[in-house]
Design a protein around this motif. Structure first.
Motif, PDB file in Angstrom:
ATOM      1  N   VAL A   1      53.718  21.570  10.925  1.00 14.36           N
ATOM      2  CA  VAL A   1      54.523  21.439   9.714  1.00 14.36           C
ATOM      3  C   VAL A   1      55.627  22.487   9.696  1.00 14.36           C
ATOM      4  CG1 VAL A   1      52.541  20.504   8.439  1.00 14.36           C
ATOM      5  CG2 VAL A   1      53.045  22.964   8.320  1.00 14.36           C
ATOM      6  N   GLU A   2      56.567  22.335   8.769  1.00 19.87           N
ATOM      7  CA  GLU A   2      57.729  23.216   8.705  1.00 19.87           C
ATOM      8  C   GLU A   2      57.344  24.672   8.461  1.00 19.87           C
ATOM      9  OE1 GLU A   2      60.889  22.842   9.216  1.00 19.87           O
ATOM     10  OE2 GLU A   2      60.926  20.689   9.624  1.00 19.87           O
TER      11      GLU A   2
ATOM     12  N   ARG B   1      56.632  28.729  13.510  1.00 19.90           N
ATOM     13  CA  ARG B   1      56.362  27.326  13.816  1.00 19.90           C
ATOM     14  C   ARG B   1      56.375  27.075  15.322  1.00 19.90           C
ATOM     15  NH1 ARG B   1      59.973  21.911  12.717  1.00 19.90           N
ATOM     16  NH2 ARG B   1      58.257  20.406  12.890  1.00 19.90           N
ATOM     17  N   GLU B   2      57.384  27.605  16.002  1.00 14.49           N
ATOM     18  CA  GLU B   2      57.466  27.365  17.446  1.00 14.49           C
ATOM     19  C   GLU B   2      56.319  28.050  18.179  1.00 14.49           C
ATOM     20  OE1 GLU B   2      60.407  28.220  21.233  1.00 14.49           O
ATOM     21  OE2 GLU B   2      61.309  27.760  19.277  1.00 14.49           O
TER      22      GLU B   2
ATOM     23  N   ALA C   1      51.250  27.439  21.192  1.00 18.48           N
ATOM     24  CA  ALA C   1      49.838  27.757  21.368  1.00 18.48           C
ATOM     25  C   ALA C   1      48.987  26.492  21.342  1.00 18.48           C
ATOM     26  CB  ALA C   1      49.391  28.725  20.277  1.00 18.48           C
ATOM     27  N   VAL C   2      49.318  25.556  20.465  1.00 19.54           N
ATOM     28  CA  VAL C   2      48.590  24.288  20.413  1.00 19.54           C
ATOM     29  C   VAL C   2      48.909  23.454  21.659  1.00 19.54           C
ATOM     30  CG1 VAL C   2      48.377  22.102  19.174  1.00 19.54           C
ATOM     31  CG2 VAL C   2      48.407  24.263  17.904  1.00 19.54           C
TER      32      VAL C   2
ATOM     33  N   LEU D   1      47.810  34.344  16.003  1.00 16.06           N
ATOM     34  CA  LEU D   1      49.119  34.163  15.351  1.00 16.06           C
ATOM     35  C   LEU D   1      49.028  34.407  13.842  1.00 16.06           C
ATOM     36  CD1 LEU D   1      50.339  30.926  17.152  1.00 16.06           C
ATOM     37  CD2 LEU D   1      51.148  33.244  17.511  1.00 16.06           C
ATOM     38  N   TYR D   2      47.819  34.439  13.309  1.00 16.88           N
ATOM     39  CA  TYR D   2      47.636  34.651  11.869  1.00 16.88           C
ATOM     40  C   TYR D   2      47.030  36.028  11.639  1.00 16.88           C
ATOM     41  CZ  TYR D   2      48.666  29.734  11.183  1.00 16.88           C
ATOM     42  OH  TYR D   2      49.298  28.514  11.167  1.00 16.88           O
ATOM     43  N   GLN D   3      47.618  36.772  10.725  1.00 20.57           N
ATOM     44  CA  GLN D   3      47.147  38.110  10.403  1.00 20.57           C
ATOM     45  C   GLN D   3      46.707  38.168   8.940  1.00 20.57           C
ATOM     46  OE1 GLN D   3      46.700  40.465  12.719  1.00 20.57           O
ATOM     47  NE2 GLN D   3      47.419  38.931  14.202  1.00 20.57           N
TER      48      GLN D   3
END
Length: 374
Positions: free
Chosen positions: A41-42, A48-49, A54-55, A371-373
């Protein structure tokens, strides 16, 4: 005679090759394929990139094996969703051992209902005979994989493994009977031994207290209805299909089928401490119990894996670089529901990766989580 302009240009064009000079190679990562960015998603709560890459690595890196579905949920919404060709949002994927965590939740509901007792002798009638040492095994010890029963997982040759014999060979018609008939190998509570057979015993205990009649159809209906009304429907997991053996016992260690979105909903249910849609479906303390290290293995709780350094062997997840509160429902050949409460994150990966290649896959999953903190 007119001068031909290319007569001098052509030799000049050869100079870089003659003197070993080459044009500079383009710098930076290669462009993303359209399907990679489209899957995110945006505003996914991180770059986002970066998330798309990673996915994408889970689908394109040969080290990941065959990835069939990936879902990333952040703060309760799907921020990335992608499927391999031939799979989609309505495909039901087999759980393999992720079913153990569903079984663990079901047992928690029965404990909350007062129908099972955590620290009393597990109510297996055959264990209650005078002098039978298995009568000392408690429900808590079964949940934490420290029953002491002689269960060999992943033996060599494979047909000697107790889970293979139970699922596919001489134990397949009455799996609980096969699992419960095994003798003690260790003192109850003394040693962690991961065992699919143990989860089938837990499923049998659920059927024993839920079904007034103990015929196979009654057992099957009672457990299926309990799961449907107490967990699956309230949590929005409407695709879930549990499997039962010929004796009516839920194959609670390995065989529940559901869509990738419903496996993500299960992770979200656990992230929210057993609640969904504002309804507390299992006590918060039960999820705390499931995700607390057991006394005999720090990377295992109660029917669920923890992102902790192992007491023995290799780490199942990535404790060196992931959040300490991360836990996971894990299944054979690379099924994962990763839950990181401090990151408000759920990551689902479903597919087919040989067991001896799981470490590279887990590392790629760690990249997504990283990627998430908080």
């Amino acid at each position: 005679m007119p001068i031909r302009k290319f007569s001098l240009i052509a030799p000049l064009a050869l100079l870089p090759a003659l003197f070993g000079c080459h044009a500079a190679a383009p710098s930076g990562p290669p462009p993303l394929p359209p399907e990679a960015l489209k899957a995110v998603v945006e505003r996914p709560g991180t770059g986002r990139e970066a998330l798309a890459r990673a996915v994408d690595a889970l689908f394109t890196d040969p080290a990941a094996g065959e990835t069939r579905a990936v879902i990333v949920m952040h703060k309760g919404r799907i921020v990335a969703e992608r499927y391999a060709p031939g799979y989609h949002e309505n495909t039901r994927f087999i759980s393999w051992s992720m079913a153990k965590s569903v079984t663990g939740v079901m047992i928690g509901m029965l404990v909350s209902d007062g129908r099972l007792k955590l620290d009393e002798s597990a109510p297996v009638a055959e264990w209650q005979r005078p002098g039978d040492p298995r009568g000392e095994i408690t429900l808590r010890q079964l949940l934490q994989m420290r029953s002491g029963l002689k269960h060999m997982e992943a033996g060599d040759p494979v047909y000697r493994s107790d889970e293979v014999r139970m699922l596919f060979l001489d134990g397949r018609n009455d799996m609980a009977r096969y699992a419960e008939d095994q003798p003690l190998e260790f003192e109850p509570g003394a040693k962690f031994v991961y065992s699919s057979n143990t989860s089938v015993i837990l499923a049998d205990l659920a059927a024993r207290v839920l079904a007034p009649a103990q015929d196979p159809d009654s057992r099957r209906r009672a457990v299926a209805e309990y799961l449907r009304t107490r967990l699956f429907e309230p949590a929005g997991m409407r695709s879930m299909v549990p499997e039962f053996d010929a004796a009516g016992t839920l194959i609670g260690g390995s065989m529940i089928h559901g869509s990738a979105r419903d496996w993500a909903r299960f992770g979200e249910f656990l992230r929210n401490k057993g609640s969904a849609g504002g309804v507390q479906m299992v006590p918060r303390q039960w999820v705390d119990f499931m995700t607390r290290p057991s006394p005999r293995e720090s990377q295992y709780g109660a029917q669920i894996w923890l992102n902790r350094k192992p007491a023995h062997g290799e780490a199942s997840l990535f404790p060196e670089r992931g959040p300490a509160d991360l836990f996971a429902a894990e299944g054979h050949v690379g099924q994962f529901v990763l839950v990181a409460p401090s990151r408000e994150l759920v990551v689902v990966r479903l597919g087919m990766t040989p067991e001896d290649r799981l470490h590279p896959l887990v590392s790629l999953l760690g990249n997504v989580v990283g990627l998430y903190q908080p």
